[in-house]
Motif scaffolding. Structure first.
Motif, PDB file in Angstrom:
ATOM      1  N   THR A  13      63.755   4.071  25.439  1.00  0.00           N
ATOM      2  CA  THR A  13      64.171   4.893  26.568  1.00  0.00           C
ATOM      3  C   THR A  13      64.067   4.083  27.852  1.00  0.00           C
ATOM      4  OG1 THR A  13      61.952   5.798  26.961  1.00  0.00           O
ATOM      5  CG2 THR A  13      63.388   7.035  25.474  1.00  0.00           C
ATOM      6  N   VAL A  14      65.047   4.257  28.707  1.00  0.00           N
ATOM      7  CA  VAL A  14      65.030   3.681  30.052  1.00  0.00           C
ATOM      8  C   VAL A  14      65.271   4.846  31.011  1.00  0.00           C
ATOM      9  CG1 VAL A  14      65.521   1.210  29.765  1.00  0.00           C
ATOM     10  CG2 VAL A  14      67.363   2.812  29.431  1.00  0.00           C
ATOM     11  N   PRO A  15      64.189   5.588  31.340  1.00  0.00           N
ATOM     12  CA  PRO A  15      64.344   6.833  32.117  1.00  0.00           C
ATOM     13  C   PRO A  15      64.877   6.597  33.528  1.00  0.00           C
ATOM     14  CG  PRO A  15      62.198   6.760  31.015  1.00  0.00           C
ATOM     15  CD  PRO A  15      62.795   5.390  30.894  1.00  0.00           C
ATOM     16  N   GLY A  16      64.468   5.468  34.164  1.00  0.00           N
ATOM     17  CA  GLY A  16      65.034   5.131  35.466  1.00  0.00           C
ATOM     18  C   GLY A  16      64.496   5.974  36.604  1.00  0.00           C
ATOM     19  N   ASP A  17      65.393   6.368  37.508  1.00  0.00           N
ATOM     20  CA  ASP A  17      65.001   6.920  38.808  1.00  0.00           C
ATOM     21  C   ASP A  17      65.335   8.413  38.946  1.00  0.00           C
ATOM     22  OD1 ASP A  17      64.413   4.226  39.506  1.00  0.00           O
ATOM     23  OD2 ASP A  17      66.549   3.907  39.904  1.00  0.00           O
ATOM     24  N   GLY A  18      64.828   8.991  40.045  1.00  0.00           N
ATOM     25  CA  GLY A  18      65.165  10.372  40.391  1.00  0.00           C
ATOM     26  C   GLY A  18      64.812  11.323  39.266  1.00  0.00           C
ATOM     27  N   VAL A  19      65.792  12.138  38.862  1.00  0.00           N
ATOM     28  CA  VAL A  19      65.532  13.098  37.788  1.00  0.00           C
ATOM     29  C   VAL A  19      65.565  12.449  36.411  1.00  0.00           C
ATOM     30  CG1 VAL A  19      66.462  15.050  39.123  1.00  0.00           C
ATOM     31  CG2 VAL A  19      67.983  13.772  37.571  1.00  0.00           C
ATOM     32  N   GLY A  20      65.870  11.160  36.361  1.00  0.00           N
ATOM     33  CA  GLY A  20      65.976  10.465  35.074  1.00  0.00           C
ATOM     34  C   GLY A  20      64.795  10.715  34.140  1.00  0.00           C
ATOM     35  N   PRO A  21      63.534  10.478  34.616  1.00  0.00           N
ATOM     36  CA  PRO A  21      62.383  10.694  33.732  1.00  0.00           C
ATOM     37  C   PRO A  21      62.269  12.144  33.242  1.00  0.00           C
ATOM     38  CG  PRO A  21      61.763   9.351  35.628  1.00  0.00           C
ATOM     39  CD  PRO A  21      63.159   9.829  35.886  1.00  0.00           C
ATOM     40  N   HIS A  47      60.971   1.570  28.883  1.00  0.00           N
ATOM     41  CA  HIS A  47      61.075   0.366  29.706  1.00  0.00           C
ATOM     42  C   HIS A  47      61.685   0.688  31.069  1.00  0.00           C
ATOM     43  CE1 HIS A  47      59.966  -2.503  26.526  1.00  0.00           C
ATOM     44  NE2 HIS A  47      60.432  -1.544  25.729  1.00  0.00           N
ATOM     45  N   PRO A  48      61.292  -0.112  32.090  1.00  0.00           N
ATOM     46  CA  PRO A  48      61.806   0.147  33.436  1.00  0.00           C
ATOM     47  C   PRO A  48      63.230  -0.377  33.643  1.00  0.00           C
ATOM     48  CG  PRO A  48      60.279  -1.709  33.483  1.00  0.00           C
ATOM     49  CD  PRO A  48      60.289  -1.191  32.066  1.00  0.00           C
ATOM     50  N   ILE A  49      63.992   0.353  34.431  1.00  0.00           N
ATOM     51  CA  ILE A  49      65.338  -0.069  34.848  1.00  0.00           C
ATOM     52  C   ILE A  49      65.575   0.496  36.247  1.00  0.00           C
ATOM     53  CG2 ILE A  49      66.567   1.971  33.966  1.00  0.00           C
ATOM     54  CD1 ILE A  49      68.814   0.073  33.028  1.00  0.00           C
ATOM     55  N   GLY A  50      66.564  -0.025  36.949  1.00  0.00           N
ATOM     56  CA  GLY A  50      66.990   0.549  38.222  1.00  0.00           C
ATOM     57  C   GLY A  50      65.993   0.320  39.345  1.00  0.00           C
ATOM     58  N   GLY A  51      65.850   1.332  40.219  1.00  0.00           N
ATOM     59  CA  GLY A  51      64.994   1.213  41.394  1.00  0.00           C
ATOM     60  C   GLY A  51      63.538   0.976  41.023  1.00  0.00           C
ATOM     61  N   LEU A  54      63.170  -2.532  40.135  1.00  0.00           N
ATOM     62  CA  LEU A  54      63.276  -3.330  41.373  1.00  0.00           C
ATOM     63  C   LEU A  54      61.938  -3.362  42.099  1.00  0.00           C
ATOM     64  CD1 LEU A  54      66.528  -2.456  43.395  1.00  0.00           C
ATOM     65  CD2 LEU A  54      65.697  -4.725  42.762  1.00  0.00           C
ATOM     66  N   ASP A  55      61.305  -2.183  42.226  1.00  0.00           N
ATOM     67  CA  ASP A  55      60.009  -2.100  42.907  1.00  0.00           C
ATOM     68  C   ASP A  55      58.957  -2.916  42.164  1.00  0.00           C
ATOM     69  OD1 ASP A  55      61.097  -0.466  44.776  1.00  0.00           O
ATOM     70  OD2 ASP A  55      60.236   1.394  44.001  1.00  0.00           O
ATOM     71  N   GLN A  56      59.001  -2.863  40.830  1.00  0.00           N
ATOM     72  CA  GLN A  56      57.961  -3.527  40.039  1.00  0.00           C
ATOM     73  C   GLN A  56      58.149  -5.041  39.977  1.00  0.00           C
ATOM     74  OE1 GLN A  56      58.043  -1.632  36.195  1.00  0.00           O
ATOM     75  NE2 GLN A  56      56.936   0.178  36.886  1.00  0.00           N
ATOM     76  N   SER A  57      59.405  -5.471  39.860  1.00  0.00           N
ATOM     77  CA  SER A  57      59.620  -6.889  39.535  1.00  0.00           C
ATOM     78  C   SER A  57      60.728  -7.553  40.333  1.00  0.00           C
ATOM     79  CB  SER A  57      59.955  -7.010  38.042  1.00  0.00           C
ATOM     80  OG  SER A  57      61.217  -6.389  37.802  1.00  0.00           O
ATOM     81  N   ARG A  87      69.820  -0.039  50.567  1.00  0.00           N
ATOM     82  CA  ARG A  87      70.059  -1.309  51.285  1.00  0.00           C
ATOM     83  C   ARG A  87      69.555  -2.501  50.516  1.00  0.00           C
ATOM     84  NH1 ARG A  87      70.389  -0.311  57.078  1.00  0.00           N
ATOM     85  NH2 ARG A  87      71.014   1.857  57.307  1.00  0.00           N
ATOM     86  N   ARG A  88      69.024  -2.247  49.318  1.00  0.00           N
ATOM     87  CA  ARG A  88      68.488  -3.363  48.537  1.00  0.00           C
ATOM     88  C   ARG A  88      69.605  -4.175  47.898  1.00  0.00           C
ATOM     89  NH1 ARG A  88      63.014  -3.229  46.814  1.00  0.00           N
ATOM     90  NH2 ARG A  88      63.524  -5.072  45.579  1.00  0.00           N
ATOM     91  N   LYS A  89      69.348  -5.461  47.752  1.00  0.00           N
ATOM     92  CA  LYS A  89      70.245  -6.322  46.993  1.00  0.00           C
ATOM     93  C   LYS A  89      69.421  -7.095  45.981  1.00  0.00           C
ATOM     94  CE  LYS A  89      74.172  -7.203  49.969  1.00  0.00           C
ATOM     95  NZ  LYS A  89      74.430  -7.873  51.209  1.00  0.00           N
ATOM     96  N   PRO A  90      69.678  -7.030  44.671  1.00  0.00           N
ATOM     97  CA  PRO A  90      70.734  -6.206  44.102  1.00  0.00           C
ATOM     98  C   PRO A  90      70.391  -4.719  44.180  1.00  0.00           C
ATOM     99  CG  PRO A  90      69.355  -7.126  42.371  1.00  0.00           C
ATOM    100  CD  PRO A  90      68.871  -7.718  43.652  1.00  0.00           C
ATOM    101  N   ARG A  91      71.388  -3.895  43.988  1.00  0.00           N
ATOM    102  CA  ARG A  91      71.161  -2.456  43.954  1.00  0.00           C
ATOM    103  C   ARG A  91      70.668  -2.051  42.558  1.00  0.00           C
ATOM    104  NH1 ARG A  91      74.393   0.983  47.589  1.00  0.00           N
ATOM    105  NH2 ARG A  91      74.028   2.496  45.931  1.00  0.00           N
ATOM    106  N   PRO A  92      69.997  -0.899  42.444  1.00  0.00           N
ATOM    107  CA  PRO A  92      69.539  -0.426  41.140  1.00  0.00           C
ATOM    108  C   PRO A  92      70.682  -0.305  40.133  1.00  0.00           C
ATOM    109  CG  PRO A  92      68.659   0.977  42.888  1.00  0.00           C
ATOM    110  CD  PRO A  92      69.581  -0.004  43.547  1.00  0.00           C
ATOM    111  N   GLU A  93      71.864   0.105  40.633  1.00  0.00           N
ATOM    112  CA  GLU A  93      73.021   0.302  39.751  1.00  0.00           C
ATOM    113  C   GLU A  93      73.410  -0.980  39.026  1.00  0.00           C
ATOM    114  OE1 GLU A  93      72.706   1.455  42.782  1.00  0.00           O
ATOM    115  OE2 GLU A  93      73.341   3.558  42.864  1.00  0.00           O
ATOM    116  N   ALA A  94      73.098  -2.132  39.678  1.00  0.00           N
ATOM    117  CA  ALA A  94      73.441  -3.404  39.031  1.00  0.00           C
ATOM    118  C   ALA A  94      72.721  -3.523  37.685  1.00  0.00           C
ATOM    119  CB  ALA A  94      73.077  -4.575  39.942  1.00  0.00           C
ATOM    120  N   GLY A  95      71.522  -2.928  37.595  1.00  0.00           N
ATOM    121  CA  GLY A  95      70.777  -2.964  36.334  1.00  0.00           C
ATOM    122  C   GLY A  95      71.511  -2.220  35.228  1.00  0.00           C
ATOM    123  N   LEU A  96      72.074  -1.070  35.587  1.00  0.00           N
ATOM    124  CA  LEU A  96      72.825  -0.283  34.602  1.00  0.00           C
ATOM    125  C   LEU A  96      74.075  -1.038  34.145  1.00  0.00           C
ATOM    126  CD1 LEU A  96      73.504   2.267  33.017  1.00  0.00           C
ATOM    127  CD2 LEU A  96      74.386   3.289  35.123  1.00  0.00           C
TER     128      LEU A  96
END
Ligand code: IPM
Ligand code: MG
Length: 362
Positions: A13-21, A47-51, A54-57, A87-96
């Protein structure tokens, strides 16, 4: 007594951000119940993905996440992105996007079905949407999402932005094959959507589809221009069966088609076709405005597990049971606020589990 055992399902599972989990937890509960009714165990690693990643690694798709996804039998994704990372680069969406491409998930299957008794959830008139049953096949690893060159160059006031839409014949052919095959298992109608009156990639797309149609004489192929299709799909949705289109058009048209159902919240999707496992995700996004409040609609993520049972495990029986349980919950009005209900994510999930328990007693 037989000693044969079914191997456990290795799920990442890659729950990700917002309501994802929240929606991923709901989907897992239902998947676990469906599997255990059939005596199938499930091993889950998250496993982590997205924002979050980004925050973790600093990387929206860390290498261990991609490696784990590639080794899995199936991957369940929640949602990625949110205003915090805009405003982050890369954006979380780039992970998806990298996950989709890293799994070779070039075909994105998005069913849009108006369940009997659920017509009133659409803003369109019931007699228009009743019986709608469309499956979109969206190309997912090509087109403007991945084409090069891309970027913004220069300095204000003379900056210039560039994106590139590019398709090779083989990229078109392989996703079209998925669509023809799907049409064969349904009503034998395929609508290919493009912009062949303007775009070169669409001219090629149409030619390749026409060539393939000769090898699939039992499928009725029609071409539609994206602008007129976007109107006709709302005026007369029942005339469409399988719809195949390129990445960006498919992104837009599948959100539009959600108006037929009345919410993005119930729509599932499955992506695959390459050498990796299939990736399952609800069509909705991370919905940051309601994240953490227990209000997210879990039905899209739950319906995605029905697709998993069907496509990754070949368990049509369990897939149907989950879909019937969802149907019963919708009919009973046990719904989250996006569908004018008053229930929480958890209460809706429990309602699905209760229905499922009656259909497939453990
Ligand atoms: C979708 C989403 C994604 C896409 C975003 C989050 C990158 O809108 O799955 O439709 O554009 O593919
Ligand atoms: Mg989208």
């Amino acid at each position: 007594m037989s000693t044969a055992t079914t191997p456990p399902l290795h799920l990442v599972t890659v729950p990700g951000d917002g309501v994802g989990p929240e929606v991923t937890a709901a989907a897992l509960a239902v998947l676990r119940a469906a599997l255990s009714s059939a005596g199938i165990r499930m091993e889950v690693s998250e496993h982590p993905i997205g924002g979050l990643a980004l925050d973790q690694s600093g990387d929206p798709l860390p290498e261990p996440t991609l490696a784990a996804c590639r080794r899995a039998d199936a991957v369940l994704l929640g949602a990625v992105g949110g205003p915090r990372w805009d405003r982050r680069k890369p954006r979380p969406e780039a992970g998806l996007l990298r996950l989709r491409s890293g799994l070779g998930a070039f075909a994105n299957v998005r069913p849009v079905r108006v369940m009997a008794g659920a017509e009133m959830h659409s803003p369109l008139r019931p007699e228009i949407v009743r019986g709608t049953d469309i499956v979109f096949v969206r190309e997912l690893t090509g087109g403007a999402y991945f084409g090069k060159p891309r970027g913004v160059e220069g300095r204000p006031p003379d900056r210039r932005g560039v994106d590139t839409i590019e398709y090779s014949e083989s990229e078109i052919r392989r996703v079209a094959e998925v669509a023809f095959t799907l049409a064969r298992s349904r009503r034998h109608k395929l609508t290919s959507v493009d912009k062949a009156n303007v775009l070169a990639t669409s001219v090629l797309w149409r030619e390749v589809l026409d060539e393939l149609a000769e090898a699939h004489p039992d499928i009725e192929l029609e071409h539609a221009l994206v602008d007129s299709f976007s109107l006709r799909v709302l005026l007369d949705p029942r005339r469409f069966d399988v719809v195949v289109t390129e990445n960006l058009m498919g992104d837009i048209l599948t959100d539009e088609a959600a108006a037929l159902v009345g919410t993005l919240g119930t729509l599932p999707s499955a992506s695959g076709g390459g050498d990796g496992p299939w990736l399952y995700e609800p069509v909705h996004g991370s919905a940051p405005d309601i994240a953490g409040k227990g209000l997210a609609n879990p039905l899209g993520a739950i319906a995605s597990t029905a697709m998993l049972l069907r496509l990754s495990l070949g368990r049509e029986d369990l897939a149907k049971a989950v879909e019937q349980a969802i149907g019963a919950v919708v009919q009973a009005g046990s719904l989250t606020p996006d569908m004018n209900g008053a229930l929480s994510t958890q209460a809706v999930t429990e309602a699905v589990l209760a229905q499922l328990g009656e259909l497939v007693p453990a």
